[in-house]
Design a protein around this motif. Structure first.
Motif, mmCIF file in Angstrom:
data_model
loop_
_atom_site.group_PDB
_atom_site.id
_atom_site.type_symbol
_atom_site.label_atom_id
_atom_site.label_comp_id
_atom_site.label_asym_id
_atom_site.label_seq_id
_atom_site.Cartn_x
_atom_site.Cartn_y
_atom_site.Cartn_z
ATOM 1 N N GLY A 20 16.016 13.257 80.843
ATOM 2 C CA GLY A 20 15.540 13.125 82.150
ATOM 3 C C GLY A 20 15.648 11.958 82.671
ATOM 4 O O GLY A 20 15.688 11.736 84.052
ATOM 5 N N SER A 21 15.561 10.720 81.808
ATOM 6 C CA SER A 21 15.489 9.599 82.483
ATOM 7 C C SER A 21 16.812 8.864 82.612
ATOM 8 O O SER A 21 16.883 7.584 83.072
ATOM 9 N N TRP A 22 17.868 9.472 81.747
ATOM 10 C CA TRP A 22 19.172 8.824 81.936
ATOM 11 C C TRP A 22 19.981 8.932 83.433
ATOM 12 O O TRP A 22 19.560 9.831 84.248
ATOM 13 N N ASN A 23 20.480 7.941 83.842
ATOM 14 C CA ASN A 23 21.198 8.059 85.135
ATOM 15 C C ASN A 23 22.470 8.843 84.878
ATOM 16 O O ASN A 23 23.519 8.005 84.720
ATOM 17 N N LEU A 24 22.326 10.031 84.983
ATOM 18 C CA LEU A 24 23.557 10.919 84.638
ATOM 19 C C LEU A 24 24.679 10.719 85.589
ATOM 20 O O LEU A 24 25.940 11.243 85.165
ATOM 21 N N LEU A 25 24.491 10.070 86.896
ATOM 22 C CA LEU A 25 25.638 10.010 87.773
ATOM 23 C C LEU A 25 26.286 8.413 87.516
ATOM 24 O O LEU A 25 27.147 8.326 88.277
ATOM 25 N N ASP A 26 25.986 8.027 86.632
ATOM 26 C CA ASP A 26 26.604 6.632 86.499
ATOM 27 C C ASP A 26 27.978 6.642 85.918
ATOM 28 O O ASP A 26 28.373 7.434 84.962
ATOM 29 N N PRO A 27 28.878 6.148 86.510
ATOM 30 C CA PRO A 27 30.350 6.292 86.149
ATOM 31 C C PRO A 27 30.580 6.192 84.530
ATOM 32 O O PRO A 27 31.371 6.731 84.121
ATOM 33 N N ILE A 28 29.935 5.005 84.072
ATOM 34 C CA ILE A 28 30.604 4.618 82.784
ATOM 35 C C ILE A 28 29.787 5.712 81.658
ATOM 36 O O ILE A 28 30.255 6.413 80.739
ATOM 37 N N LEU A 29 28.459 6.166 82.131
ATOM 38 C CA LEU A 29 27.827 7.191 81.328
ATOM 39 C C LEU A 29 28.509 8.601 81.494
ATOM 40 O O LEU A 29 28.600 9.049 80.516
ATOM 41 N N LEU A 30 29.224 8.766 82.518
ATOM 42 C CA LEU A 30 30.029 10.053 82.574
ATOM 43 C C LEU A 30 31.066 9.735 81.442
ATOM 44 O O LEU A 30 31.573 10.807 80.972
ATOM 45 N N GLU A 31 31.822 8.696 81.664
ATOM 46 C CA GLU A 31 32.737 8.514 80.710
ATOM 47 C C GLU A 31 32.375 8.718 79.381
ATOM 48 O O GLU A 31 33.067 9.418 78.436
ATOM 49 N N TRP A 32 31.099 8.046 78.965
ATOM 50 C CA TRP A 32 30.756 8.395 77.398
ATOM 51 C C TRP A 32 30.747 9.857 77.139
ATOM 52 O O TRP A 32 30.872 10.451 76.019
ATOM 53 N N MET A 33 30.012 10.730 78.142
ATOM 54 C CA MET A 33 29.798 12.071 77.972
ATOM 55 C C MET A 33 31.154 12.820 77.731
ATOM 56 O O MET A 33 31.034 13.637 76.686
ATOM 57 N N PHE A 34 32.239 12.392 78.121
ATOM 58 C CA PHE A 34 33.442 13.199 77.824
ATOM 59 C C PHE A 34 34.314 12.382 76.755
ATOM 60 O O PHE A 34 35.385 12.829 76.338
ATOM 61 N N GLU A 35 33.677 11.291 76.021
ATOM 62 C CA GLU A 35 34.311 10.939 74.765
ATOM 63 C C GLU A 35 34.253 11.869 73.644
ATOM 64 O O GLU A 35 35.261 11.942 72.864
ATOM 65 N N SER A 36 33.228 12.762 73.694
ATOM 66 C CA SER A 36 33.262 14.089 72.695
ATOM 67 C C SER A 36 33.216 15.231 73.470
ATOM 68 O O SER A 36 34.185 15.219 74.536
ATOM 69 N N THR A 37 32.624 16.341 73.364
ATOM 70 C CA THR A 37 32.554 17.407 74.005
ATOM 71 C C THR A 37 31.344 17.736 74.742
ATOM 72 O O THR A 37 30.272 17.818 74.030
#
Length: 244
Positions: free
Chosen positions: A86-103
């Motif tokens: 809940g503390s993560w900046n889920l809309l950060d573009p880099i974080l979104l990239e990391w989310m899709f590194e896996s599934t």
């Protein structure tokens, strides 16, 4: 653990990223994919430096990048702890990239498309009313680049991202424009994920052309509907990959 080479999502000719960026990315991917769970404490700076064969200053800069995205917090005598999701900046573009590194989880993907469905049809409608020649030139060029390179390539995926960013820019709404980087990243990395995991994915270029034409003609109702259809079909494509 040595630094892992970049996966090449930015093209073969891309420059090698700085060491602190690579360390941040690899630790970030480990966090968002659950290898470092919320509440767990990361290894100390010395241990991380030894694992990645980098200096402690590189590790400190990498950790600062993770902290800025809300993934970790450091406390004296406790160490560096992974924060709750809940503390993560889920809309950060880099974080979104990391989310899709896996599934990513189906829930996260569904949330992402729900956000797109709220924002993009309204943006397409506004763009049809407010677009300028500059916006149309940007959209038209992006569609041409998507068709020329195909969405299987990083160049085509970047053009897709730029197309959606141009639509948000054409709304002349500073709050929507502020979402451009996040929406663009969501478009780019879901497309990257689809093409990475599907041998013969559906090509949505005709839908993008139809959306461009509706906006160019000032047909706001059609622009909204085409945007809705485009998002629905894109979500179905990703669901098929996740279910497969």
């Amino acid at each position: 653990m040595r630094l892992r080479k970049d996966k090449g999502t930015k093209g073969e000719g891309a420059k090698r990223e700085p060491s602190h960026v690579t360390v941040s990315r690899q630790l970030g991917v480990a966090i968002v994919t659950g290898r470092h769970e919320a509440g767990s404490v990361l290894p100390g700076e010395i241990e991380i430096a030894e694992q990645f064969e980098v200096s402690r200053s590189v590790v400190r800069e990498a950790l600062r990048m993770l902290s800025a995205r809300g993934l970790i917090e450091s406390r004296p005598k406790v160490g560096t702890r992974v924060k709750d999701r809940g503390s993560w900046n889920l809309l950060d573009p880099i974080l979104l990239e990391w989310m899709f590194e896996s599934t990513p989880s189906k829930k996260f993907v569904r949330n992402l498309f729900e956000l797109r469905m709220i924002v993009e049809p309204a943006a397409a409608e506004l763009a049809a009313q407010k677009k300028t020649a500059r916006h149309l030139a940007a959209m038209g060029h992006a569609v041409e680049e998507m068709a020329r390179h195909s969405l299987r390539t990083s160049e085509g995926q970047l053009a897709d991202q730029e197309f959606h960013a141009a639509i948000l820019d054409a709304t002349d709404n500073e709050l929507m424009i502020n979402l451009s980087a996040s929406i663009g990243a969501a478009v780019r990395w879901t497309t990257f994920f689809k093409f990475r995991n599907t041998k013969t994915p559906r090509d949505p270029i005709d839908e993008h052309r139809a959306l461009f034409e509706a906006i160019a003609e000032g047909d706001k109702e059609r622009a909204r509907q085409v945007a809705i259809d485009l998002i629905i079909n894109a979500e179905r494509d990703i669901d098929a990959v996740l279910d497969g």
